[in-house]
Design a protein around this motif. Structure first.
Motif, short mmCIF file in Angstrom:
data_model
loop_
_atom_site.label_atom_id
_atom_site.label_comp_id
_atom_site.label_asym_id
_atom_site.label_seq_id
_atom_site.Cartn_x
_atom_site.Cartn_y
_atom_site.Cartn_z
N LEU A 1 -20.46 55.94 89.96
CA LEU A 1 -20.74 55.37 88.64
C LEU A 1 -19.99 54.05 88.52
O LEU A 1 -18.76 54.01 88.59
N ASP A 2 -20.73 52.96 88.35
CA ASP A 2 -20.17 51.62 88.39
C ASP A 2 -20.69 50.82 87.20
O ASP A 2 -21.66 50.07 87.30
N ARG A 3 -20.07 51.07 86.03
CA ARG A 3 -20.48 50.44 84.77
C ARG A 3 -21.81 50.99 84.29
O ARG A 3 -22.79 50.26 84.09
N VAL A 4 -21.83 52.29 84.10
CA VAL A 4 -23.00 53.01 83.61
C VAL A 4 -22.83 53.30 82.12
O VAL A 4 -21.74 53.61 81.65
N ASP A 5 -23.93 53.21 81.38
CA ASP A 5 -23.95 53.58 79.97
C ASP A 5 -25.25 54.33 79.72
O ASP A 5 -26.33 53.73 79.70
N ILE A 6 -25.17 55.65 79.54
CA ILE A 6 -26.35 56.49 79.36
C ILE A 6 -26.22 57.29 78.07
O ILE A 6 -25.18 57.94 77.84
N THR A 7 -27.25 57.24 77.25
CA THR A 7 -27.29 58.04 76.02
C THR A 7 -28.52 58.92 76.05
O THR A 7 -29.64 58.45 76.30
N CYS A 8 -28.32 60.21 75.80
CA CYS A 8 -29.43 61.16 75.71
C CYS A 8 -29.24 62.01 74.46
O CYS A 8 -28.17 62.63 74.29
N THR A 9 -30.24 62.07 73.61
CA THR A 9 -30.11 62.77 72.33
C THR A 9 -30.73 64.16 72.33
O THR A 9 -30.63 64.87 71.33
N VAL A 10 -31.36 64.57 73.46
CA VAL A 10 -32.06 65.86 73.47
C VAL A 10 -31.57 66.80 74.58
O VAL A 10 -31.98 67.96 74.63
N ALA A 11 -30.70 66.33 75.46
CA ALA A 11 -30.31 67.09 76.64
C ALA A 11 -29.07 66.44 77.26
O ALA A 11 -28.60 65.40 76.77
N PRO A 12 -28.52 67.00 78.34
CA PRO A 12 -27.43 66.31 79.03
C PRO A 12 -27.86 64.91 79.49
O PRO A 12 -29.00 64.70 79.89
N ALA A 13 -26.93 63.97 79.44
CA ALA A 13 -27.23 62.61 79.88
C ALA A 13 -27.21 62.51 81.40
O ALA A 13 -27.92 61.69 81.98
N VAL A 14 -26.38 63.33 82.04
CA VAL A 14 -26.33 63.42 83.51
C VAL A 14 -26.38 64.90 83.87
O VAL A 14 -25.64 65.71 83.30
N ILE A 15 -27.26 65.27 84.81
CA ILE A 15 -27.39 66.67 85.17
C ILE A 15 -27.72 66.83 86.65
O ILE A 15 -28.60 66.15 87.18
N PHE A 16 -26.96 67.69 87.32
CA PHE A 16 -27.27 68.12 88.68
C PHE A 16 -28.02 69.45 88.58
O PHE A 16 -27.43 70.46 88.18
N TYR A 17 -29.29 69.44 88.97
CA TYR A 17 -30.08 70.67 88.97
C TYR A 17 -29.91 71.44 90.28
O TYR A 17 -29.50 72.60 90.29
N ASN A 18 -30.28 70.81 91.39
CA ASN A 18 -30.29 71.50 92.68
C ASN A 18 -29.66 70.63 93.76
O ASN A 18 -30.21 69.59 94.13
N VAL A 19 -28.51 71.05 94.25
CA VAL A 19 -27.84 70.48 95.42
C VAL A 19 -27.17 71.65 96.14
O VAL A 19 -27.30 72.81 95.73
N TYR A 20 -26.42 71.37 97.19
CA TYR A 20 -25.76 72.43 97.95
C TYR A 20 -24.66 73.07 97.12
O TYR A 20 -23.86 72.41 96.47
N GLU A 21 -24.64 74.41 97.14
CA GLU A 21 -23.58 75.17 96.48
C GLU A 21 -22.58 75.66 97.52
O GLU A 21 -22.90 76.52 98.35
#
Length: 442
Positions: A142-162
Protein backbone atom coordinates in the motif's frame (compact mmCIF):
# COMPACT_ATOMS: atom_id res chain seq x y z
CA UNK A 1 8.56 -12.53 46.14
CA UNK A 2 6.27 -9.52 46.05
CA UNK A 3 6.72 -7.59 42.80
CA UNK A 4 6.34 -3.87 42.27
CA UNK A 5 5.96 -2.55 38.78
CA UNK A 6 6.26 0.69 36.87
CA UNK A 7 4.43 1.55 33.63
CA UNK A 8 5.72 2.47 30.23
CA UNK A 9 6.37 5.97 28.97
CA UNK A 10 3.37 7.13 26.96
CA UNK A 11 5.19 9.22 24.39
CA UNK A 12 4.15 6.54 21.90
CA UNK A 13 0.48 7.37 22.48
CA UNK A 14 1.07 11.04 21.82
CA UNK A 15 3.11 10.20 18.74
CA UNK A 16 0.41 8.00 17.27
CA UNK A 17 -2.35 10.48 18.05
CA UNK A 18 -0.31 13.20 16.36
CA UNK A 19 0.04 10.95 13.32
CA UNK A 20 -3.74 10.60 13.17
CA UNK A 21 -4.14 14.38 13.39
CA UNK A 22 -1.59 14.91 10.64
CA UNK A 23 -3.70 12.72 8.39
CA UNK A 24 -6.46 15.33 8.40
CA UNK A 25 -4.20 18.32 7.99
CA UNK A 26 -1.63 17.06 5.54
CA UNK A 27 -3.19 18.07 2.21
CA UNK A 28 -0.73 19.52 -0.28
CA UNK A 29 -1.27 21.96 -3.11
CA UNK A 30 1.27 20.03 -5.16
CA UNK A 31 -0.01 16.77 -6.72
CA UNK A 32 1.69 13.67 -5.34
CA UNK A 33 3.52 11.69 -8.02
CA UNK A 34 2.33 8.16 -8.69
CA UNK A 35 4.63 5.66 -6.93
CA UNK A 36 6.71 3.56 -9.30
CA UNK A 37 6.66 -0.22 -9.05
CA UNK A 38 9.94 -2.08 -8.62
CA UNK A 39 10.93 -5.01 -10.81
CA UNK A 40 8.65 -7.97 -10.19
CA UNK A 41 5.83 -5.78 -8.90
CA UNK A 42 2.56 -4.97 -10.63
CA UNK A 43 1.61 -1.29 -10.37
CA UNK A 44 -2.09 -0.75 -9.71
CA UNK A 45 -3.25 2.87 -9.66
CA UNK A 46 -6.75 3.46 -8.35
CA UNK A 47 -8.86 6.35 -9.58
CA UNK A 48 -12.52 7.28 -9.82
CA UNK A 49 -11.77 8.16 -13.44
CA UNK A 50 -10.32 4.76 -14.33
CA UNK A 51 -7.98 2.17 -12.82
CA UNK A 52 -4.66 1.38 -14.50
CA UNK A 53 -2.44 -1.71 -14.26
CA UNK A 54 1.21 -1.18 -15.22
CA UNK A 55 0.19 2.00 -16.97
CA UNK A 56 -2.60 0.43 -19.04
CA UNK A 57 -6.35 0.67 -18.52
CA UNK A 58 -7.48 -2.16 -16.27
CA UNK A 59 -9.23 -5.06 -17.95
CA UNK A 60 -12.86 -5.97 -17.40
CA UNK A 61 -12.09 -9.64 -18.08
CA UNK A 62 -12.33 -11.76 -14.92
CA UNK A 63 -9.52 -13.99 -16.28
CA UNK A 64 -7.02 -11.11 -16.01
CA UNK A 65 -4.58 -10.81 -13.12
CA UNK A 66 -6.33 -7.56 -12.15
CA UNK A 67 -9.75 -6.61 -13.41
CA UNK A 68 -12.50 -4.11 -12.74
CA UNK A 69 -16.22 -4.75 -12.69
CA UNK A 70 -17.08 -7.53 -10.23
CA UNK A 71 -20.31 -7.17 -8.28
CA UNK A 72 -19.73 -6.11 -4.70
CA UNK A 73 -20.97 -8.42 -1.92
CA UNK A 74 -23.24 -6.48 0.44
CA UNK A 75 -26.35 -6.93 2.61
CA UNK A 76 -29.17 -6.01 0.26
CA UNK A 77 -32.34 -4.28 1.42
CA UNK A 78 -35.79 -5.57 0.69
CA UNK A 79 -35.46 -9.18 1.89
CA UNK A 80 -37.23 -11.13 4.61
CA UNK A 81 -35.72 -13.16 7.48
CA UNK A 82 -34.80 -16.06 5.17
CA UNK A 83 -32.12 -13.88 3.56
CA UNK A 84 -29.90 -13.40 6.62
CA UNK A 85 -29.49 -12.05 10.13
CA UNK A 86 -29.11 -8.36 9.31
CA UNK A 87 -31.40 -5.62 10.56
CA UNK A 88 -32.57 -2.52 8.75
CA UNK A 89 -29.43 -0.74 9.98
CA UNK A 90 -27.27 -3.28 8.09
CA UNK A 91 -29.07 -2.95 4.76
CA UNK A 92 -28.01 -1.07 1.64
CA UNK A 93 -29.98 -0.46 -1.52
CA UNK A 94 -28.77 -1.72 -4.92
CA UNK A 95 -28.13 1.80 -6.22
CA UNK A 96 -25.66 2.53 -3.43
CA UNK A 97 -23.88 -0.78 -4.00
CA UNK A 98 -23.71 -0.31 -7.78
CA UNK A 99 -21.93 3.02 -7.34
CA UNK A 100 -18.86 1.15 -6.04
CA UNK A 101 -15.96 0.11 -8.25
CA UNK A 102 -14.51 -3.31 -7.34
CA UNK A 103 -10.87 -3.91 -8.27
CA UNK A 104 -10.09 -7.64 -8.06
CA UNK A 105 -6.69 -9.36 -7.96
CA UNK A 106 -6.91 -12.95 -9.21
CA UNK A 107 -3.31 -14.19 -9.50
CA UNK A 108 -0.38 -14.61 -7.06
CA UNK A 109 2.23 -11.87 -7.00
CA UNK A 110 3.29 -8.54 -5.52
CA UNK A 111 1.06 -5.56 -6.25
CA UNK A 112 2.03 -1.98 -5.44
CA UNK A 113 -1.27 -0.14 -5.05
CA UNK A 114 -1.72 3.62 -4.98
CA UNK A 115 -4.44 6.15 -5.70
CA UNK A 116 -8.01 6.82 -4.62
CA UNK A 117 -11.39 5.12 -4.83
CA UNK A 118 -14.03 7.33 -3.23
CA UNK A 119 -16.59 4.52 -3.66
CA UNK A 120 -14.89 1.20 -4.15
CA UNK A 121 -13.29 -1.97 -2.89
CA UNK A 122 -9.99 -3.76 -3.36
CA UNK A 123 -10.62 -7.53 -3.39
CA UNK A 124 -8.21 -10.46 -3.60
CA UNK A 125 -9.69 -13.72 -4.86
CA UNK A 126 -7.45 -16.45 -6.26
CA UNK A 127 -10.26 -19.00 -6.43
CA UNK A 128 -11.64 -21.68 -4.15
CA UNK A 129 -8.64 -23.98 -4.68
CA UNK A 130 -6.22 -21.33 -3.40
CA UNK A 131 -6.70 -22.15 0.28
CA UNK A 132 -4.68 -25.38 -0.10
CA UNK A 133 -2.12 -24.02 -2.59
CA UNK A 134 1.14 -22.73 -1.00
CA UNK A 135 1.83 -20.76 -4.20
CA UNK A 136 -1.40 -18.77 -3.88
CA UNK A 137 0.29 -15.84 -2.14
CA UNK A 138 -0.47 -12.16 -2.68
CA UNK A 139 1.49 -9.24 -1.24
CA UNK A 140 -0.18 -5.84 -1.32
CA UNK A 141 2.20 -2.91 -1.01
CA UNK A 142 0.00 0.00 0.00
CA UNK A 143 1.68 3.16 -1.27
CA UNK A 144 -0.56 6.20 -0.70
CA UNK A 145 -3.90 4.44 -1.01
CA UNK A 146 -7.24 6.02 -0.10
CA UNK A 147 -10.26 3.69 -0.36
CA UNK A 148 -13.78 4.32 0.92
CA UNK A 149 -16.52 1.70 0.86
CA UNK A 150 -19.94 2.36 2.38
CA UNK A 151 -21.53 -1.08 1.91
CA UNK A 152 -18.78 -3.63 2.68
CA UNK A 153 -15.10 -3.93 3.66
CA UNK A 154 -12.89 -1.54 1.71
CA UNK A 155 -10.14 -4.19 1.44
CA UNK A 156 -10.92 -7.91 1.54
CA UNK A 157 -8.97 -11.13 1.00
CA UNK A 158 -11.45 -13.80 -0.09
CA UNK A 159 -9.31 -16.72 -1.26
CA UNK A 160 -5.54 -17.13 -0.86
CA UNK A 161 -3.33 -19.78 0.76
CA UNK A 162 -4.20 -20.62 4.36
CA UNK A 163 -1.01 -21.45 6.26
CA UNK A 164 -2.73 -22.14 9.59
CA UNK A 165 -4.98 -24.77 11.07
CA UNK A 166 -8.38 -24.39 12.69
CA UNK A 167 -7.90 -27.56 14.77
CA UNK A 168 -8.63 -26.75 18.41
CA UNK A 169 -6.64 -29.79 19.54
CA UNK A 170 -3.42 -28.26 18.20
CA UNK A 171 -4.21 -24.65 19.16
CA UNK A 172 -1.28 -22.77 20.68
CA UNK A 173 -0.32 -19.15 21.46
CA UNK A 174 2.69 -19.63 19.17
CA UNK A 175 1.91 -19.63 15.45
CA UNK A 176 4.08 -19.10 12.35
CA UNK A 177 2.23 -17.14 9.67
CA UNK A 178 5.26 -16.38 7.49
CA UNK A 179 3.84 -18.51 4.65
CA UNK A 180 0.40 -16.86 4.75
CA UNK A 181 -1.24 -16.05 1.44
CA UNK A 182 -2.51 -12.64 2.62
CA UNK A 183 0.26 -10.10 3.12
CA UNK A 184 0.09 -6.32 3.48
CA UNK A 185 3.16 -4.06 3.39
CA UNK A 186 3.00 -0.34 4.20
CA UNK A 187 5.39 1.51 1.88
CA UNK A 188 7.94 3.71 3.62
CA UNK A 189 6.82 7.33 3.80
CA UNK A 190 3.26 6.54 2.72
CA UNK A 191 -0.01 7.41 4.44
CA UNK A 192 -2.81 5.01 3.54
CA UNK A 193 -6.44 5.46 4.53
CA UNK A 194 -9.18 2.86 4.52
CA UNK A 195 -12.76 3.73 5.42
CA UNK A 196 -14.98 0.68 5.34
CA UNK A 197 -18.26 -0.86 6.30
CA UNK A 198 -19.26 -4.53 6.82
CA UNK A 199 -21.56 -7.27 5.59
CA UNK A 200 -24.04 -8.81 8.04
CA UNK A 201 -24.56 -12.58 7.90
CA UNK A 202 -26.18 -13.71 4.65
CA UNK A 203 -27.52 -17.28 4.43
CA UNK A 204 -26.90 -19.83 1.75
CA UNK A 205 -30.16 -20.05 -0.13
CA UNK A 206 -32.69 -22.32 1.58
CA UNK A 207 -30.56 -22.75 4.74
CA UNK A 208 -29.32 -20.79 7.74
CA UNK A 209 -25.68 -21.64 6.91
CA UNK A 210 -23.31 -18.72 6.41
CA UNK A 211 -22.68 -17.64 2.85
CA UNK A 212 -21.18 -14.23 3.64
CA UNK A 213 -20.33 -12.34 6.85
CA UNK A 214 -17.53 -9.78 6.91
CA UNK A 215 -17.46 -7.61 10.02
CA UNK A 216 -14.34 -5.52 9.45
CA UNK A 217 -13.45 -2.54 7.26
CA UNK A 218 -10.16 -4.33 6.41
CA UNK A 219 -10.91 -8.05 6.27
CA UNK A 220 -9.28 -11.39 5.50
CA UNK A 221 -10.91 -14.81 5.41
CA UNK A 222 -7.40 -16.30 5.67
CA UNK A 223 -4.46 -15.72 8.02
CA UNK A 224 -2.86 -12.34 7.33
CA UNK A 225 0.47 -10.59 7.91
CA UNK A 226 0.93 -6.82 8.08
CA UNK A 227 4.32 -5.11 8.12
CA UNK A 228 6.36 -2.18 6.89
CA UNK A 229 9.16 -1.68 4.41
CA UNK A 230 12.79 -1.22 5.50
CA UNK A 231 12.30 1.97 7.51
CA UNK A 232 8.92 1.03 8.96
CA UNK A 233 7.53 4.53 8.39
CA UNK A 234 4.46 3.58 6.37
CA UNK A 235 1.09 4.36 7.93
CA UNK A 236 -2.34 2.74 7.71
CA UNK A 237 -5.38 4.55 9.09
CA UNK A 238 -8.60 2.52 9.32
CA UNK A 239 -12.01 4.03 10.06
CA UNK A 240 -14.73 1.45 10.50
CA UNK A 241 -18.53 1.45 10.60
CA UNK A 242 -18.33 -1.76 12.64
CA UNK A 243 -15.05 -3.59 13.33
CA UNK A 244 -11.70 -2.37 12.09
CA UNK A 245 -9.09 -5.01 11.17
CA UNK A 246 -10.28 -8.64 11.05
CA UNK A 247 -8.96 -12.09 10.21
CA UNK A 248 -10.98 -15.28 10.36
CA UNK A 249 -7.93 -17.21 11.58
CA UNK A 250 -4.57 -15.63 12.52
CA UNK A 251 -3.29 -12.04 12.34
CA UNK A 252 0.37 -11.07 12.71
CA UNK A 253 1.57 -7.47 12.81
CA UNK A 254 5.31 -7.10 12.25
CA UNK A 255 5.77 -3.40 11.58
CA UNK A 256 4.46 -0.13 10.24
CA UNK A 257 2.27 2.45 11.95
CA UNK A 258 -1.40 1.50 12.23
CA UNK A 259 -4.27 3.49 13.72
CA UNK A 260 -7.84 2.22 13.97
CA UNK A 261 -11.08 3.99 14.88
CA UNK A 262 -13.97 1.54 15.12
CA UNK A 263 -17.56 1.62 16.24
CA UNK A 264 -17.15 -1.97 17.50
CA UNK A 265 -13.95 -4.02 18.01
CA UNK A 266 -10.75 -2.44 16.73
CA UNK A 267 -9.18 -5.81 15.85
CA UNK A 268 -10.96 -9.15 15.80
CA UNK A 269 -9.69 -12.65 15.06
CA UNK A 270 -12.62 -14.97 15.28
CA UNK A 271 -11.82 -18.70 15.21
CA UNK A 272 -12.93 -19.83 18.68
CA UNK A 273 -10.11 -21.22 20.77
CA UNK A 274 -7.66 -21.15 17.84
CA UNK A 275 -7.05 -17.68 16.41
CA UNK A 276 -3.81 -15.96 17.42
CA UNK A 277 -3.36 -12.20 17.22
CA UNK A 278 0.36 -11.44 17.41
CA UNK A 279 2.14 -8.10 17.66
CA UNK A 280 5.86 -8.41 16.93
CA UNK A 281 6.69 -4.84 15.99
CA UNK A 282 5.44 -1.52 14.73
CA UNK A 283 3.13 0.99 16.38
CA UNK A 284 -0.56 0.26 16.86
CA UNK A 285 -3.10 2.80 18.14
CA UNK A 286 -6.73 1.70 18.58
CA UNK A 287 -9.78 3.71 19.62
CA UNK A 288 -12.61 1.16 19.61
CA UNK A 289 -16.10 0.80 21.00
CA UNK A 290 -17.10 4.23 19.74
CA UNK A 291 -20.61 2.86 19.30
CA UNK A 292 -22.60 0.82 21.82
CA UNK A 293 -19.83 -1.72 22.47
CA UNK A 294 -16.41 -2.90 21.39
CA UNK A 295 -13.03 -4.16 22.59
CA UNK A 296 -9.74 -2.71 21.43
CA UNK A 297 -8.30 -6.10 20.47
CA UNK A 298 -10.65 -9.08 20.66
CA UNK A 299 -9.14 -12.49 19.96
CA UNK A 300 -11.43 -15.48 20.17
CA UNK A 301 -8.23 -17.45 20.71
CA UNK A 302 -4.93 -15.98 21.94
CA UNK A 303 -3.37 -12.52 22.09
CA UNK A 304 0.44 -12.45 22.07
CA UNK A 305 2.53 -9.27 22.26
CA UNK A 306 6.23 -9.84 21.65
CA UNK A 307 7.28 -6.33 20.65
CA UNK A 308 6.15 -3.05 19.18
CA UNK A 309 4.06 -0.34 20.78
CA UNK A 310 0.36 -0.67 21.54
CA UNK A 311 -2.18 1.84 22.81
CA UNK A 312 -5.65 0.27 22.86
CA UNK A 313 -8.76 2.04 24.15
CA UNK A 314 -12.14 0.30 24.46
CA UNK A 315 -15.69 1.27 25.32
CA UNK A 316 -15.56 2.46 28.92
CA UNK A 317 -19.07 1.46 29.99
CA UNK A 318 -20.18 -2.02 28.93
CA UNK A 319 -17.57 -4.51 30.14
CA UNK A 320 -15.21 -4.11 27.19
CA UNK A 321 -11.43 -4.18 27.33
CA UNK A 322 -8.52 -2.64 25.52
CA UNK A 323 -7.24 -6.22 25.39
CA UNK A 324 -9.61 -9.19 25.35
CA UNK A 325 -8.87 -12.86 24.67
CA UNK A 326 -10.77 -16.09 25.22
CA UNK A 327 -7.71 -18.34 25.51
CA UNK A 328 -5.02 -16.17 27.06
CA UNK A 329 -3.06 -12.90 26.84
CA UNK A 330 0.73 -13.20 26.75
CA UNK A 331 2.76 -10.04 27.33
CA UNK A 332 6.28 -11.02 26.30
CA UNK A 333 7.75 -7.71 25.14
CA UNK A 334 7.03 -4.31 23.72
CA UNK A 335 5.20 -1.37 25.28
CA UNK A 336 1.52 -1.77 26.11
CA UNK A 337 -1.18 0.54 27.38
CA UNK A 338 -4.75 -0.79 27.36
CA UNK A 339 -7.79 0.95 28.83
CA UNK A 340 -11.44 0.00 29.04
CA UNK A 341 -14.13 -0.98 31.49
CA UNK A 342 -12.75 -4.53 31.89
CA UNK A 343 -9.43 -5.72 30.51
CA UNK A 344 -8.93 -9.47 30.50
CA UNK A 345 -6.13 -10.59 32.81
CA UNK A 346 -2.74 -11.34 31.31
CA UNK A 347 -1.33 -14.84 31.67
CA UNK A 348 1.09 -15.42 34.52
CA UNK A 349 3.21 -17.19 31.89
CA UNK A 350 3.91 -13.81 30.28
CA UNK A 351 7.63 -13.20 29.87
CA UNK A 352 7.50 -9.48 30.67
CA UNK A 353 6.31 -7.77 33.83
CA UNK A 354 2.99 -6.00 33.70
CA UNK A 355 0.68 -3.91 35.85
CA UNK A 356 -3.10 -4.29 35.98
CA UNK A 357 -5.38 -1.82 37.74
CA UNK A 358 -9.10 -2.08 38.41
CA UNK A 359 -10.84 0.99 39.76
CA UNK A 360 -13.90 0.84 42.00
CA UNK A 361 -15.48 3.70 40.04
CA UNK A 362 -15.29 4.75 36.42
CA UNK A 363 -12.65 7.40 35.81
CA UNK A 364 -13.80 10.18 33.46
CA UNK A 365 -12.38 11.25 30.15
CA UNK A 366 -9.78 13.90 30.84
CA UNK A 367 -8.62 12.26 34.07
CA UNK A 368 -4.85 12.49 34.52
CA UNK A 369 -3.27 9.20 35.58
CA UNK A 370 0.13 9.57 37.20
CA UNK A 371 2.57 7.07 38.69
CA UNK A 372 5.47 8.29 40.80
CA UNK A 373 8.50 6.67 42.38
CA UNK A 374 9.33 6.94 46.11
CA UNK A 375 11.24 10.19 45.46
CA UNK A 376 8.26 11.81 43.76
CA UNK A 377 9.62 11.49 40.24
CA UNK A 378 6.81 11.01 37.73
CA UNK A 379 7.17 7.86 35.67
CA UNK A 380 3.86 8.20 33.85
CA UNK A 381 1.50 11.04 33.08
CA UNK A 382 -1.40 10.08 30.85
CA UNK A 383 -4.54 12.12 30.16
CA UNK A 384 -7.38 9.73 29.35
CA UNK A 385 -9.08 10.33 26.01
CA UNK A 386 -12.17 8.44 27.18
CA UNK A 387 -13.59 7.11 30.44
CA UNK A 388 -12.11 3.91 31.89
CA UNK A 389 -12.11 1.68 34.95
CA UNK A 390 -9.46 -0.87 33.92
CA UNK A 391 -5.84 -0.28 32.90
CA UNK A 392 -3.06 -2.65 31.81
CA UNK A 393 0.58 -1.61 31.34
CA UNK A 394 3.59 -3.59 30.26
CA UNK A 395 7.09 -2.45 29.29
CA UNK A 396 10.69 -3.69 29.28
CA UNK A 397 11.42 -0.94 31.83
CA UNK A 398 9.19 -2.43 34.52
CA UNK A 399 11.16 -3.14 37.71
CA UNK A 400 10.59 -5.09 40.91
CA UNK A 401 10.95 -4.32 44.62
CA UNK A 402 10.27 -0.58 44.46
CA UNK A 403 7.22 1.15 45.94
CA UNK A 404 5.37 3.50 43.59
CA UNK A 405 2.28 5.65 44.15
CA UNK A 406 -0.72 6.10 41.86
CA UNK A 407 -2.48 9.44 41.45
CA UNK A 408 -5.67 10.49 39.66
CA UNK A 409 -6.06 14.23 39.07
CA UNK A 410 -3.50 14.91 41.78
CA UNK A 411 -5.19 12.70 44.38
CA UNK A 412 -3.25 9.68 45.61
CA UNK A 413 -5.28 6.49 45.34
CA UNK A 414 -5.90 3.95 48.09
CA UNK A 415 -5.45 0.26 47.35
CA UNK A 416 -7.76 -2.44 48.62
CA UNK A 417 -5.33 -5.28 47.93
CA UNK A 418 -2.45 -6.52 45.83
CA UNK A 419 -1.78 -9.94 44.33
CA UNK A 420 0.88 -11.04 41.87
CA UNK A 421 1.53 -13.95 39.55
CA UNK A 422 4.72 -15.15 37.92
CA UNK A 423 4.76 -12.53 35.21
CA UNK A 424 2.99 -9.62 36.84
CA UNK A 425 -0.15 -9.08 38.78
CA UNK A 426 -3.46 -7.43 39.49
CA UNK A 427 -4.19 -4.50 41.73
CA UNK A 428 -7.60 -3.48 42.98
CA UNK A 429 -7.74 0.29 42.85
CA UNK A 430 -10.16 1.73 45.36
CA UNK A 431 -11.29 5.26 46.14
CA UNK A 432 -8.97 7.72 47.89
CA UNK A 433 -9.18 7.97 51.66
CA UNK A 434 -10.98 10.77 53.46
CA UNK A 435 -7.87 12.95 53.30
CA UNK A 436 -7.22 12.02 49.70
CA UNK A 437 -4.05 10.14 50.64
CA UNK A 438 -3.35 6.42 50.41
CA UNK A 439 -1.84 4.55 53.35
CA UNK A 440 0.88 3.09 51.12
CA UNK A 441 2.23 2.81 47.60
CA UNK A 442 1.98 0.13 44.98
Amino acid sequence: MRKHLIPLCLSLCLLLCAACADQDGGASATPTPTPAADAGEVAVVLSDNGVTVDGETASTDAASAVYVGADIVYYESGHDETYGEGTEADEHDPEEAAAHTVVTITQPGTYRVSGTLSQGQLAIDLGEEAEADPEAVVTLILDRVDITCTVAPAVIFYNVYECGSSDTETASPTVDTSAAGANVVLADGSVNTVQGSYVARIYEEGTTDKLHKYDGAFYSKMSMNIGGEAEGTGELHITADNEGLDSELHLTINGGKISIEAQNDGINTNEDGVSVTTLNGGSLYISAGLGAEGDGIDSNGYLVINGGKLVSIANGQVGEGGIDSDSGIYLNGGEVLALGSRNDEASTESQQLYLQLSFAATQPAGAVLSIQDPDGNELLSYTAEREFSSVTYSSPSLAQDTAYSLWIDGVQQQYTGNSFGMGGGTMGGGQPGADGQAPGGL
